[in-house]
Design a protein around this motif. Structure first.
Motif, PDB file in Angstrom:
ATOM      1  N   PRO A 280       0.798  -1.236   0.000  1.00 47.43           N
ATOM      2  CA  PRO A 280       0.000   0.000   0.000  1.00 47.43           C
ATOM      3  C   PRO A 280       0.831   1.287   0.000  1.00 47.43           C
ATOM      4  CG  PRO A 280      -0.859  -1.558   1.610  1.00 47.43           C
ATOM      5  CD  PRO A 280       0.425  -2.119   1.121  1.00 47.43           C
ATOM      6  N   LEU A 281       2.084   1.219   0.411  1.00 47.38           N
ATOM      7  CA  LEU A 281       2.918   2.425   0.410  1.00 47.38           C
ATOM      8  C   LEU A 281       3.179   2.925  -1.007  1.00 47.38           C
ATOM      9  CD1 LEU A 281       5.651   1.528   3.091  1.00 47.38           C
ATOM     10  CD2 LEU A 281       3.837   3.232   3.338  1.00 47.38           C
ATOM     11  N   GLY A 282       3.204   1.998  -1.961  1.00 50.63           N
ATOM     12  CA  GLY A 282       3.413   2.380  -3.365  1.00 50.63           C
ATOM     13  C   GLY A 282       4.800   2.923  -3.657  1.00 50.63           C
ATOM     14  N   ILE A 283       5.783   2.602  -2.819  1.00 49.51           N
ATOM     15  CA  ILE A 283       7.153   3.032  -3.129  1.00 49.51           C
ATOM     16  C   ILE A 283       8.085   1.813  -3.206  1.00 49.51           C
ATOM     17  CG2 ILE A 283       7.212   5.417  -2.316  1.00 49.51           C
ATOM     18  CD1 ILE A 283       8.295   4.420   0.358  1.00 49.51           C
ATOM     19  N   LYS A 284       9.284   2.106  -3.676  1.00 49.42           N
ATOM     20  CA  LYS A 284      10.297   1.053  -3.788  1.00 49.42           C
ATOM     21  C   LYS A 284      10.582   0.475  -2.406  1.00 49.42           C
ATOM     22  CE  LYS A 284      13.792   2.175  -6.580  1.00 49.42           C
ATOM     23  NZ  LYS A 284      13.475   1.348  -7.752  1.00 49.42           N
ATOM     24  N   VAL A 285      10.710  -0.863  -2.349  1.00 50.30           N
ATOM     25  CA  VAL A 285      11.093  -1.512  -1.095  1.00 50.30           C
ATOM     26  C   VAL A 285      12.515  -2.047  -1.259  1.00 50.30           C
ATOM     27  CG1 VAL A 285      10.657  -3.473   0.436  1.00 50.30           C
ATOM     28  CG2 VAL A 285       8.750  -2.092  -0.401  1.00 50.30           C
ATOM     29  N   LEU A 286      13.360  -1.662  -0.340  1.00 48.56           N
ATOM     30  CA  LEU A 286      14.756  -2.093  -0.402  1.00 48.56           C
ATOM     31  C   LEU A 286      15.001  -3.176   0.639  1.00 48.56           C
ATOM     32  CD1 LEU A 286      16.978   0.645  -1.438  1.00 48.56           C
ATOM     33  CD2 LEU A 286      18.016  -0.817   0.239  1.00 48.56           C
ATOM     34  N   LEU A 287      15.726  -4.220   0.265  1.00 54.60           N
ATOM     35  CA  LEU A 287      16.125  -5.279   1.200  1.00 54.60           C
ATOM     36  C   LEU A 287      17.642  -5.289   1.275  1.00 54.60           C
ATOM     37  CD1 LEU A 287      14.094  -8.474   0.221  1.00 54.60           C
ATOM     38  CD2 LEU A 287      13.488  -6.735   1.881  1.00 54.60           C
ATOM     39  N   GLU A 288      18.176  -5.597   2.462  1.00 56.88           N
ATOM     40  CA  GLU A 288      19.636  -5.646   2.627  1.00 56.88           C
ATOM     41  C   GLU A 288      20.072  -7.002   3.179  1.00 56.88           C
ATOM     42  OE1 GLU A 288      20.215  -2.560   5.507  1.00 56.88           O
ATOM     43  OE2 GLU A 288      19.117  -1.111   4.312  1.00 56.88           O
ATOM     44  N   PRO A 289      19.746  -8.091   2.490  1.00 58.22           N
ATOM     45  CA  PRO A 289      20.133  -9.395   3.018  1.00 58.22           C
ATOM     46  C   PRO A 289      21.619  -9.652   2.818  1.00 58.22           C
ATOM     47  CG  PRO A 289      19.064  -9.640   0.894  1.00 58.22           C
ATOM     48  CD  PRO A 289      19.098  -8.171   1.180  1.00 58.22           C
ATOM     49  N   GLY A 290      22.242 -10.238   3.822  1.00 61.24           N
ATOM     50  CA  GLY A 290      23.625 -10.674   3.693  1.00 61.24           C
ATOM     51  C   GLY A 290      23.660 -12.185   3.831  1.00 61.24           C
ATOM     52  N   ARG A 291      23.442 -12.644   5.062  1.00 57.66           N
ATOM     53  CA  ARG A 291      23.547 -14.068   5.380  1.00 57.66           C
ATOM     54  C   ARG A 291      22.667 -14.942   4.484  1.00 57.66           C
ATOM     55  NH1 ARG A 291      24.818 -15.567  10.719  1.00 57.66           N
ATOM     56  NH2 ARG A 291      23.980 -13.551  11.327  1.00 57.66           N
ATOM     57  N   PHE A 292      21.415 -14.521   4.243  1.00 56.95           N
ATOM     58  CA  PHE A 292      20.530 -15.386   3.478  1.00 56.95           C
ATOM     59  C   PHE A 292      21.098 -15.672   2.082  1.00 56.95           C
ATOM     60  CE2 PHE A 292      17.302 -15.865   0.202  1.00 56.95           C
ATOM     61  CZ  PHE A 292      16.795 -17.098   0.594  1.00 56.95           C
ATOM     62  N   LEU A 293      21.747 -14.673   1.486  1.00 56.13           N
ATOM     63  CA  LEU A 293      22.206 -14.854   0.100  1.00 56.13           C
ATOM     64  C   LEU A 293      23.466 -15.711  -0.005  1.00 56.13           C
ATOM     65  CD1 LEU A 293      21.516 -11.295  -1.375  1.00 56.13           C
ATOM     66  CD2 LEU A 293      20.100 -13.343  -1.513  1.00 56.13           C
ATOM     67  N   VAL A 294      24.359 -15.625   0.999  1.00 60.45           N
ATOM     68  CA  VAL A 294      25.645 -16.315   0.852  1.00 60.45           C
ATOM     69  C   VAL A 294      25.926 -17.388   1.913  1.00 60.45           C
ATOM     70  CG1 VAL A 294      26.804 -14.438  -0.385  1.00 60.45           C
ATOM     71  CG2 VAL A 294      26.849 -14.465   2.121  1.00 60.45           C
ATOM     72  N   GLY A 295      25.164 -17.372   3.012  1.00 57.52           N
ATOM     73  CA  GLY A 295      25.493 -18.248   4.140  1.00 57.52           C
ATOM     74  C   GLY A 295      25.556 -19.712   3.763  1.00 57.52           C
ATOM     75  N   ASN A 296      24.489 -20.208   3.119  1.00 60.49           N
ATOM     76  CA  ASN A 296      24.485 -21.641   2.788  1.00 60.49           C
ATOM     77  C   ASN A 296      25.168 -21.902   1.439  1.00 60.49           C
ATOM     78  OD1 ASN A 296      22.599 -20.824   0.918  1.00 60.49           O
ATOM     79  ND2 ASN A 296      20.963 -22.191   1.597  1.00 60.49           N
ATOM     80  N   ALA A 297      25.772 -20.855   0.857  1.00 60.11           N
ATOM     81  CA  ALA A 297      26.472 -21.013  -0.425  1.00 60.11           C
ATOM     82  C   ALA A 297      27.964 -21.235  -0.224  1.00 60.11           C
ATOM     83  CB  ALA A 297      26.242 -19.780  -1.294  1.00 60.11           C
ATOM     84  N   GLY A 298      28.391 -21.418   1.032  1.00 57.14           N
ATOM     85  CA  GLY A 298      29.822 -21.601   1.258  1.00 57.14           C
ATOM     86  C   GLY A 298      30.114 -22.632   2.318  1.00 57.14           C
ATOM     87  N   VAL A 299      31.220 -23.356   2.141  1.00 56.27           N
ATOM     88  CA  VAL A 299      31.718 -24.253   3.187  1.00 56.27           C
ATOM     89  C   VAL A 299      33.191 -23.916   3.415  1.00 56.27           C
ATOM     90  CG1 VAL A 299      30.169 -26.145   2.556  1.00 56.27           C
ATOM     91  CG2 VAL A 299      32.492 -26.114   1.620  1.00 56.27           C
TER      92      VAL A 299
END
Ligand code: LLP
Length: 434
Positions: A280-299
């Protein structure tokens, strides 16, 4: 979901056998999966597809130049917290223009660097910072876009060292004074009010605190929109990942094994709850994920040095240490540890898993049951892609680990193991000790 699994007896990253990587580049070595990162970005975008969404990857989680290039190709911006991170984005050939600059202690030089590179916006944490940004922008003859970081006073119910949205944390300004902060900002000649920002903490595994914070701040954003032409509302990062059952969580079957209520937080459930609140705000929503994007992508791969059988305990001494992966010693965090060569005929052992550093805190796991492994064999520390290498140090004069990026059957060393010479390069003996 992720792309680490056993093909036959050997653990692979996508199509590459991890024993091959360790054989070529030694250990400890971080290995990252490009396909996992790509899937994570795509899933998060799809889960909020009804919004005008902008993802700014929080690169403090992993700032490898190779990963920054991948993110740039995937179309994300970056959440930056230092001049060094701005320079890394530039070194990766990526764009600062679609990135935001956060942090409680921005120096004049850092603000200048961000403005020269036309940063998308500053996330402002205090009044003196606002005044400093206005001053630097005035000197450069430009106008700085800003969002004030609101502290919604919501308990993220995560580890105390990574919770940020309570009123006694150092971050943001309280909702009660935010309106006055925006009024003051709007009066400054070299500031443009562009958005609102919040971030309540990291490694959140339930939707409740996100919902509470967004419900609290949306009315404030709507009110602010009446007076200002806002571009965006940033709801920060914080989506948690699976640590306890990390290897199994790579498969769809694992996720399907839960009822809808019991399933750990997913981008889909995150999107389903937050999208109707934000739309309902009708504006751009910004997300700043760190862990979710890379956490399970590395060992992190590590070799066994010794199995030391103590009087009352076993100690598996590995060649990685708290300087390579600080999270267990710093936050008592759990990382699953699995053999790279699986042999189901072997008995399990119960053991502490420790590094070679001379302090008791150099411990990755206590009384952990794992397949019996011997000297020279490899183990993988799962879910090590976020806040692993970026928090590494040279403690005990240990060079930092190597890093490898995998894509399908291709892989490349993207960061050489740090040498002793590199470690002491900036040091000297003073003349008065000659
Ligand atoms: N935005 C802001 C303003 C932040 O402070 C952070 C993380 C993020 C986004 C990204 O949060 P994420 O999506 O990664 O949860 N070293 C700790 C985590 C520190 C998080 C700091 N801020 C750990 O290893 O758990």
């Amino acid at each position: 979901m992720h792309h680490f699994s056993y093909h036959g007896s050997n653990l692979h990253c996508e199509d590459v056998d991890l024993t091959e990587i360790a054989g070529l580049y030694g250990s400890p070595t971080y290995v990252y999966s490009a396909a996992t990162i790509t899937d994570n970005v795509t899933r998060l975008q799809a889960s909020l597809s009804g919004l005008d969404l902008k993802i700014c990857y929080a690169m403090k989680a992993n700032s490898s130049l190779a990963l920054l290039r991948l993110f740039s190709q995937l179309g994300t911006g970056f959440d930056l917290v230092s001049g060094g991170e701005i320079r890394r984005v530039l070194a990766a050939g990526a764009d600062v223009k679609s990135s935001v600059f956060a942090g409680v202690g921005k120096s004049e030089a850092e603000i200048e660097l961000a403005l020269q590179n036309e940063v998308f916006a500053f996330h402002v944490e205090s009044e003196p910072e606002l005044i400093r940004i206005n001053h630097v922008a005035g000197r450069l003859g430009v106008v700085a876009p800003i969002a004030i970081r609101i502290n919604p006073d919501v308990d993220a119910k995560t580890h105390a060292k990574i919770t940020t949205g309570k009123s006694d944390n150092k971050f943001g300004i309280p909702m009660s004074v935010a309106a006055a902060g925006y009024e003051a900002a709007a009066k400054l000649p070299n500031i443009r009010v562009a958005g609102v920002q919040m971030h309540i903490g990291s490694q959140l595994t339930s939707i409740g605190p996100f919902r509470e914070a967004v419900e609290k701040v949306v009315p404030f954003v709507a009110e602010l929109q009446k007076a200002h032409d806002l571009d965006y509302f940033s709801i920060g990062g914080g989506i948690g990942i699976i640590y306890e059952d990390a290897l199994a969580s790579g498969s769809q079957d694992w996720w399907d094994g839960f009822s809808d209520e019991d399933r750990p937080l997913t981008p889909e459930s995150y999107g389903a709850v937050l999208q109707p609140l934000l739309a309902p705000l009708g504006i751009k929503v910004l997300l700043e994920p760190g862990r979710f994007l890379v956490g399970n992508a590395g060992v992190m791969l590590s070799r066994i040095e010794y199995l030391k059988r103590g009087a009352s305990k076993n100690f598996l001494v590995v060649d990685a240490a708290m300087n390579d992966l600080a999270r267990p010693s710093m936050y008592d965090s759990y990382h699953e540890i699995v053999p790279v060569e699986r042999d189901t005929s072997r008995a399990a052992i119960v053991t502490d898993v420790v590094g070679p550093i001379c302090e008791t805190g150099d411990c990755f796991a206590k009384s952990r049951e794992i397949q019996s492994v011997g000297e020279g064999e490899l183990v993988a520390f799962m879910s090590a892609g976020a806040y692993g290498f970026t928090m590494a140090s040279n403690y005990n004069t240990r060079g930092r680990a190597a890093e490898v990026l995998v894509k399908g059957s291709a892989f490349e060393l993207v960061h050489q193991r740090e040498t002793f010479e590199q470690q002491i390069a900036g040091e000297s003996i003073p003349a008065f000790l000659a």
